[in-house]
Each structure stands twice: as structure tokens, then as C-alpha cells.
Motif scaffolding. Sequence first.
Motif, PDB file in Angstrom:
ATOM      1  N   UNK A 179       1.085  -1.127   0.027  1.00 33.63           N
ATOM      2  CA  UNK A 179       0.222   0.311  -0.058  1.00 33.63           C
ATOM      3  C   UNK A 179       0.856   1.419   0.116  1.00 33.63           C
ATOM      4  N   UNK A 180       0.214   2.121  -0.109  1.00 26.77           N
ATOM      5  CA  UNK A 180       1.029   3.458  -0.156  1.00 26.77           C
ATOM      6  C   UNK A 180       2.288   3.753   1.194  1.00 26.77           C
ATOM      7  N   UNK A 181       1.722   3.049   2.575  1.00 25.81           N
ATOM      8  CA  UNK A 181       1.866   3.632   3.553  1.00 25.81           C
ATOM      9  C   UNK A 181       2.821   2.115   4.616  1.00 25.81           C
ATOM     10  N   UNK A 182       2.175   1.233   3.634  1.00 21.82           N
ATOM     11  CA  UNK A 182       2.740  -0.487   4.252  1.00 21.82           C
ATOM     12  C   UNK A 182       3.037  -1.412   3.394  1.00 21.82           C
ATOM     13  N   UNK A 183       4.059  -1.763   3.883  1.00 17.05           N
ATOM     14  CA  UNK A 183       4.387  -3.657   3.303  1.00 17.05           C
ATOM     15  C   UNK A 183       3.349  -4.542   3.981  1.00 17.05           C
ATOM     16  N   UNK A 184       2.887  -5.328   3.764  1.00 16.98           N
ATOM     17  CA  UNK A 184       1.484  -6.233   4.588  1.00 16.98           C
ATOM     18  C   UNK A 184       1.661  -7.592   4.458  1.00 16.98           C
ATOM     19  N   UNK A 185       2.704  -8.283   5.295  1.00 17.93           N
ATOM     20  CA  UNK A 185       3.438  -9.181   5.696  1.00 17.93           C
ATOM     21  C   UNK A 185       1.569 -10.580   6.112  1.00 17.93           C
ATOM     22  N   UNK A 186       1.194 -11.286   4.936  1.00 15.36           N
ATOM     23  CA  UNK A 186       0.024 -12.073   4.960  1.00 15.36           C
ATOM     24  C   UNK A 186       0.176 -13.717   5.472  1.00 15.36           C
ATOM     25  N   UNK A 187      -0.160 -14.423   6.460  1.00 16.58           N
ATOM     26  CA  UNK A 187       0.079 -15.432   6.838  1.00 16.58           C
ATOM     27  C   UNK A 187      -0.733 -16.199   6.647  1.00 16.58           C
ATOM     28  N   UNK A 188      -1.104 -17.276   6.535  1.00 17.81           N
ATOM     29  CA  UNK A 188      -1.493 -18.326   5.791  1.00 17.81           C
ATOM     30  C   UNK A 188      -1.457 -19.762   7.010  1.00 17.81           C
ATOM     31  N   UNK A 189      -3.059 -20.535   7.113  1.00 15.95           N
ATOM     32  CA  UNK A 189      -3.067 -21.583   7.649  1.00 15.95           C
ATOM     33  C   UNK A 189      -2.399 -22.464   6.863  1.00 15.95           C
ATOM     34  N   UNK A 190      -2.765 -24.223   6.912  1.00 15.71           N
ATOM     35  CA  UNK A 190      -1.420 -25.207   6.412  1.00 15.71           C
ATOM     36  C   UNK A 190      -1.967 -25.654   5.023  1.00 15.71           C
ATOM     37  N   UNK A 191      -3.361 -24.840   4.599  1.00 15.01           N
ATOM     38  CA  UNK A 191      -3.966 -25.229   3.532  1.00 15.01           C
ATOM     39  C   UNK A 191      -3.040 -24.011   2.325  1.00 15.01           C
ATOM     40  N   UNK A 192      -2.594 -23.783   2.022  1.00 16.58           N
ATOM     41  CA  UNK A 192      -1.581 -22.562   1.619  1.00 16.58           C
ATOM     42  C   UNK A 192      -2.184 -21.664   0.796  1.00 16.58           C
ATOM     43  N   UNK A 193      -1.907 -20.710  -0.021  1.00 14.46           N
ATOM     44  CA  UNK A 193      -2.366 -19.685  -0.708  1.00 14.46           C
ATOM     45  C   UNK A 193      -3.596 -19.526  -1.482  1.00 14.46           C
ATOM     46  N   UNK A 194      -4.322 -20.481  -2.390  1.00 19.94           N
ATOM     47  CA  UNK A 194      -5.193 -21.444  -2.635  1.00 19.94           C
ATOM     48  C   UNK A 194      -6.536 -21.925  -1.901  1.00 19.94           C
ATOM     49  N   UNK A 195      -6.459 -22.531  -1.160  1.00 21.42           N
ATOM     50  CA  UNK A 195      -6.691 -23.098  -0.049  1.00 21.42           C
ATOM     51  C   UNK A 195      -7.265 -22.533   0.871  1.00 21.42           C
ATOM     52  N   UNK A 196      -6.446 -22.003   1.191  1.00 21.20           N
ATOM     53  CA  UNK A 196      -6.157 -21.224   2.870  1.00 21.20           C
ATOM     54  C   UNK A 196      -6.713 -20.218   3.173  1.00 21.20           C
ATOM     55  N   UNK A 197      -7.004 -19.719   4.809  1.00 22.18           N
ATOM     56  CA  UNK A 197      -7.065 -18.618   4.555  1.00 22.18           C
ATOM     57  C   UNK A 197      -5.955 -17.949   5.068  1.00 22.18           C
ATOM     58  N   UNK A 198      -6.303 -16.389   5.760  1.00 23.96           N
ATOM     59  CA  UNK A 198      -5.519 -15.384   6.197  1.00 23.96           C
ATOM     60  C   UNK A 198      -5.146 -15.525   7.381  1.00 23.96           C
TER      61      UNK A 198
END
Length: 359
Positions: A179-198
Motif C-alpha cells: 500500500x502507500x504506507x505499508x508492506x503488509x505480510x499476510x500469513x496463511x494456515x496449512x491450506x496454502x495460498x489458494x485453499x488456505x485462509x489468512x
Amino acid sequence: MTSDHPIAFRHMSTPMLPLLCAGMLIFTAGCPQPGPDKQIKPFDPIPMPDAIALVNQNNQGLQMTIKSKGGFARCKFTDQDGSKRKFDVDANLIVNCPRNMRLDMSVLGKSYFVFGSNDARYWVEQPDAHALTWGRHDRDIEPNARDLIIRPELIVEALGIAMIPENPEGAAAPMQRLTDTHQQLLFFDEGGHSNGRITKEFWLSRFAPQLIDRVIFRDPMGQLVMDAKLGKYKPIVPGGPLIPNRFEVTWPATDGYMLLTTSGWKLMPKVAKDHPAFQFPLDRGAQFDHIVDLDVELDHIYNPLKTSDLIRMQLEEEGRLNGDGVPLEYYAPPEEDAPFSDAPDYEANTGPENESDDV
């Protein structure tokens, strides 16, 4: 610096104007204010591994027991019975990353809430109600946003002082959102990027000192569990790592709020995680009138007992299972109990004298 009342120069002699202007420049030089055309610009985004390394380089010096100094908290909590509490309290916080912490909220030395966590368990003490609620870190069921007033096991991470894993064990690698003010790091559960959740988000500021200034946690349903905003970073010791001294935390689902400020922190390298501050209350002999095992409660809610479970529990209570949980080979029913039979001679019990009066 501006004023709502313009300075009148008409009674001042012309030779004095340069001196006055020079004096005003000297006065304002020490605290320049950026104008509309001179806004502070954020740092350019950097690769995610470099951003994580920048935070971890600072937090490496905080991986020991630390204790707050001069802590104060303004809180609003909603109990599980719906009653609301608002209070201003002294707040003493002691932390040993990644899971050990104790936050004691008190007035004149009397504790109102104590939030604790160690490597195995987390808990909430309410001394005035003689109540304890606790759970285990290795639980099979993750609490939803409304299951507990405050999730103590999340507080350490919410302080922004833990080490950030670049490749979390058993889970997908984090992703980055700019974003204009942040680098946001998003962490997921064991499901991974496609099937997991933040599950959580670390927002790294693109302004100095480029550390974490917001931490967000979500529950299995995607609801916001905890939103922590961090500020007032200062060195914990001269020349030492930076640490926030202001924490504004909300728990939206339970209408909870806490503003915690400190006047500083103290390094305590000789205090290990086996310190009594991190000891589970029941292990240190504390007694309560009301004890809630949160994992048992959640299991009853999300995994209702099956009929087979109820039968097994009844047999266990009646002593009709052996040590391996297998029914005993012989069980003699009491004489007054008619043995059950599925033989087709049920007509013997369907005479007029056995007919029901129910309509």
C-alpha cells in the motif's frame, strides 16, 4: 508556523525588517513543518525477505525476558454474560518470546484481570470473581472471535517484538501486499495460498523506523479477532533495539478495547521462562471457585457427542468396561429389569392393561 492573526509591520522601521525575518527563520529552523508540497515520502518497497530481515534484526535483541515500566491501561471489556466493564488501571507486563507473558491489570495493588501464557497453556484470571478460564496451545479447535474475552496467546505477537518466520513450519509462506504506507505480510494456515485462509497480518511501516506498526489476527471464519496498532518506538536501552511504548488494541467481536502505554522497558536476561510469572495458576497452587477449560467447552460446541460416545461414557461410569475400553463379557442385569429381546413375541406385552391413556 502560522497564526490566525497577521503580524502588523506598519509601525516598524524598514531597517528592522531584515533582522526580524532572520530571527523568525532561526526560530523556525529547529522545527520545520512540511508544507503541502513537501510531504514526507515513504521509503520505496523492498523485497519481502529484506523487509522481514529488517524487523528481525531489530527484534533479535528482544528475545529475552523484558518487563514494562510505568505501565497504564484504559480498558473496555464485555464479559460473556454481556456485562460491560470500563476501567483505568496500572498495567504490569512481563514477556519472554515467543509465548511466555503475564499482563497484570491492577488498582492500588489489587488485580482485576491477569492474562497469562506459557509454552503449553494460556489463561485469564479474574481474582475478584475467583474465576479462571484457560486453554492449550496445541488444541485441535481454534477459538472463534467470540469464544474468549481476550486471547492471551496472541498478545506476545501483537507487541511486534517476536521474530517473523519467513517460511513458517507447517504452513504456507507469507505473501506481501503493498500500500502507500505499508508492506503488509499476510500469513496463511496449512491450506496454502489458494485453499488456505489468512490467519494474521504484520503491517510493516514504509516510514522510519520501518518496523511493525499494526498486527491483525483472524479466526477460522475470517472474523477479525484482534487488531493491534503500535507506536512510540524508542530504544529499550541507549543504542539498543527499538520497542513500541504504545499499544492500542481492539477485539471487535467482543467489543473489547485496550490502550496500553509504558514509560519504558527493562531487559531481564537472568529471568528465564520458568519464572513463576509464567507458571500456570493451578500448577502453582492457586484456587478458584469457577474454572473453565476452554478446550472442553469448545469441543462440546463444535463436536457434539455421538450416541456411541454417550453409551461409552455411561458404561465407563457404571464400571462395565475393562481397562482397554472393551465391554465386559458378562453383565447380569438386576432381577427387576426385564431383559431386552428382539424376538417376535412382543404381542405378549400389548394387552389392554398395557395400553396407554395418551391420546
